[in-house]
Design a protein around this motif. Structure first.
Motif, PDB file in Angstrom:
ATOM      1  N   LYS A   1      53.774 -34.947  -4.090  1.00 49.62           N
ATOM      2  CA  LYS A   1      54.620 -35.863  -4.867  1.00 49.62           C
ATOM      3  C   LYS A   1      54.769 -35.436  -6.324  1.00 49.62           C
ATOM      4  O   LYS A   1      55.728 -35.824  -6.984  1.00 49.62           O
ATOM      5  N   GLN A   2      53.832 -34.650  -6.849  1.00 47.96           N
ATOM      6  CA  GLN A   2      53.896 -34.204  -8.238  1.00 47.96           C
ATOM      7  C   GLN A   2      54.860 -33.042  -8.449  1.00 47.96           C
ATOM      8  O   GLN A   2      55.220 -32.734  -9.577  1.00 47.96           O
ATOM      9  N   ASN A   3      55.280 -32.392  -7.380  1.00 55.64           N
ATOM     10  CA  ASN A   3      56.124 -31.206  -7.496  1.00 55.64           C
ATOM     11  C   ASN A   3      57.590 -31.577  -7.712  1.00 55.64           C
ATOM     12  O   ASN A   3      58.095 -32.539  -7.129  1.00 55.64           O
ATOM     13  N   LEU A   4      58.279 -30.790  -8.529  1.00 54.38           N
ATOM     14  CA  LEU A   4      59.692 -31.007  -8.803  1.00 54.38           C
ATOM     15  C   LEU A   4      60.520 -30.929  -7.524  1.00 54.38           C
ATOM     16  O   LEU A   4      61.496 -31.670  -7.363  1.00 54.38           O
TER      17      LEU A   4
ATOM     18  N   GLY B   1      49.985 -40.275   1.222  1.00 53.32           N
ATOM     19  CA  GLY B   1      49.113 -40.327   0.047  1.00 53.32           C
ATOM     20  C   GLY B   1      49.614 -39.452  -1.073  1.00 53.32           C
ATOM     21  O   GLY B   1      50.596 -39.770  -1.728  1.00 53.32           O
ATOM     22  N   THR B   2      48.953 -38.328  -1.308  1.00 55.15           N
ATOM     23  CA  THR B   2      49.353 -37.417  -2.384  1.00 55.15           C
ATOM     24  C   THR B   2      50.597 -36.616  -2.029  1.00 55.15           C
ATOM     25  O   THR B   2      51.238 -36.053  -2.907  1.00 55.15           O
TER      26      THR B   2
ATOM     27  N   ARG C   1      45.291 -17.308  -3.366  1.00 54.98           N
ATOM     28  CA  ARG C   1      44.565 -18.566  -3.548  1.00 54.98           C
ATOM     29  C   ARG C   1      45.536 -19.733  -3.446  1.00 54.98           C
ATOM     30  O   ARG C   1      46.741 -19.550  -3.485  1.00 54.98           O
ATOM     31  N   SER C   2      44.989 -20.951  -3.366  1.00 54.53           N
ATOM     32  CA  SER C   2      45.805 -22.154  -3.260  1.00 54.53           C
ATOM     33  C   SER C   2      45.791 -22.945  -4.553  1.00 54.53           C
ATOM     34  O   SER C   2      44.724 -23.138  -5.139  1.00 54.53           O
ATOM     35  N   PRO C   3      46.945 -23.449  -4.995  1.00 52.80           N
ATOM     36  CA  PRO C   3      46.952 -24.333  -6.154  1.00 52.80           C
ATOM     37  C   PRO C   3      46.425 -25.716  -5.764  1.00 52.80           C
ATOM     38  O   PRO C   3      46.381 -26.059  -4.586  1.00 52.80           O
ATOM     39  N   LYS C   4      46.030 -26.502  -6.747  1.00 55.54           N
ATOM     40  CA  LYS C   4      45.484 -27.836  -6.479  1.00 55.54           C
ATOM     41  C   LYS C   4      46.488 -28.754  -5.799  1.00 55.54           C
ATOM     42  O   LYS C   4      46.095 -29.726  -5.174  1.00 55.54           O
ATOM     43  N   THR C   5      47.779 -28.470  -5.903  1.00 49.06           N
ATOM     44  CA  THR C   5      48.785 -29.329  -5.279  1.00 49.06           C
ATOM     45  C   THR C   5      49.049 -28.979  -3.819  1.00 49.06           C
ATOM     46  O   THR C   5      49.816 -29.659  -3.155  1.00 49.06           O
ATOM     47  N   ALA C   6      48.410 -27.926  -3.307  1.00 53.04           N
ATOM     48  CA  ALA C   6      48.615 -27.530  -1.907  1.00 53.04           C
ATOM     49  C   ALA C   6      47.943 -28.537  -0.974  1.00 53.04           C
ATOM     50  O   ALA C   6      46.855 -29.021  -1.260  1.00 53.04           O
ATOM     51  N   PRO C   7      48.569 -28.849   0.168  1.00 55.05           N
ATOM     52  CA  PRO C   7      47.960 -29.795   1.094  1.00 55.05           C
ATOM     53  C   PRO C   7      46.643 -29.289   1.683  1.00 55.05           C
ATOM     54  O   PRO C   7      45.825 -30.077   2.143  1.00 55.05           O
ATOM     55  N   THR C   8      46.401 -27.984   1.634  1.00 55.57           N
ATOM     56  CA  THR C   8      45.166 -27.423   2.179  1.00 55.57           C
ATOM     57  C   THR C   8      44.083 -27.247   1.136  1.00 55.57           C
ATOM     58  O   THR C   8      42.982 -26.787   1.456  1.00 55.57           O
TER      59      THR C   8
END
Length: 172
Positions: free
Chosen positions: A48-51, A124-125, A157-164
């Motif tokens: 939800k935080q992503n443009l 959720g997120t 690597r994965s960013p904090k906004t990734a579902p995984t």
């Protein structure tokens, strides 16, 4: 909980795109799956935080560019670790505009899909967008990049906004 068990679920690597008015945006995602064949329907999961989330919410359309194994980390980083709020992600990226008006990658992708949103599920997120495919094309016959390949071979690597992404767990 053993988060390693979740790493056994297979994923791909995709650039999810959308547009609003004359603006376009895209982001890396690893959750795309076919829901049913008739009518051809897919689902994507977007933070939800992503443009890109905001653009899909407004336009009700999205594109999926399936990345090939030879996709450079620089391209993944461009779409995965930078915000479209800070730059035009497509300014120097070879792309075309699809039938829905969304941008679609022309390099390092093996297929492009376009969909119109038919259902939205709040998780959720993140939001699960379910879309009926309105256009699809095979771009190249190369191998698709899996999420495991991205981590194990490319060292991604994965960013904090990734579902995984799991805080405290591995950033796979």
């Amino acid at each position: 909980m053993d988060y390693e068990a979740l790493f056994k679920v297979t994923y791909g690597m995709y650039v999810i795109t959308s547009k609003t008015n004359e603006k376009k945006n895209g982001q890396i995602a690893n959750v795309v799956f076919q829901v049913v064949a008739e009518p051809p329907t897919i689902a994507i999961c977007i933070n939800k935080q992503n443009l890109t989330h905001d653009f899909i919410q407004e336009s009700r359309v999205f594109g999926v560019s399936v990345l090939s194994q030879d996709t450079p980390l620089k391209l993944i980083g461009h779409f995965g670790f930078r915000s479209g709020r800070e730059l035009d992600k497509f300014k120097e990226i070879n792309h075309k505009i699809g039938v829905t008006g969304v941008p679609l990658l022309e390099d390092y992708c093996i297929a492009n899909l376009e969909a119109k949103v038919v259902n939205v599920v709040d998780v959720g997120t993140h939001v699960l967008y379910i879309g009926e495919i309105v256009n699809a094309e095979v771009v190249d016959e190369k191998e698709p990049m899996t999420y495991a390949y991205y981590h194990e071979i490319k060292g991604g690597r994965s960013p904090k906004t990734a579902p995984t992404y799991a805080d405290g767990g591995s950033q796979r």
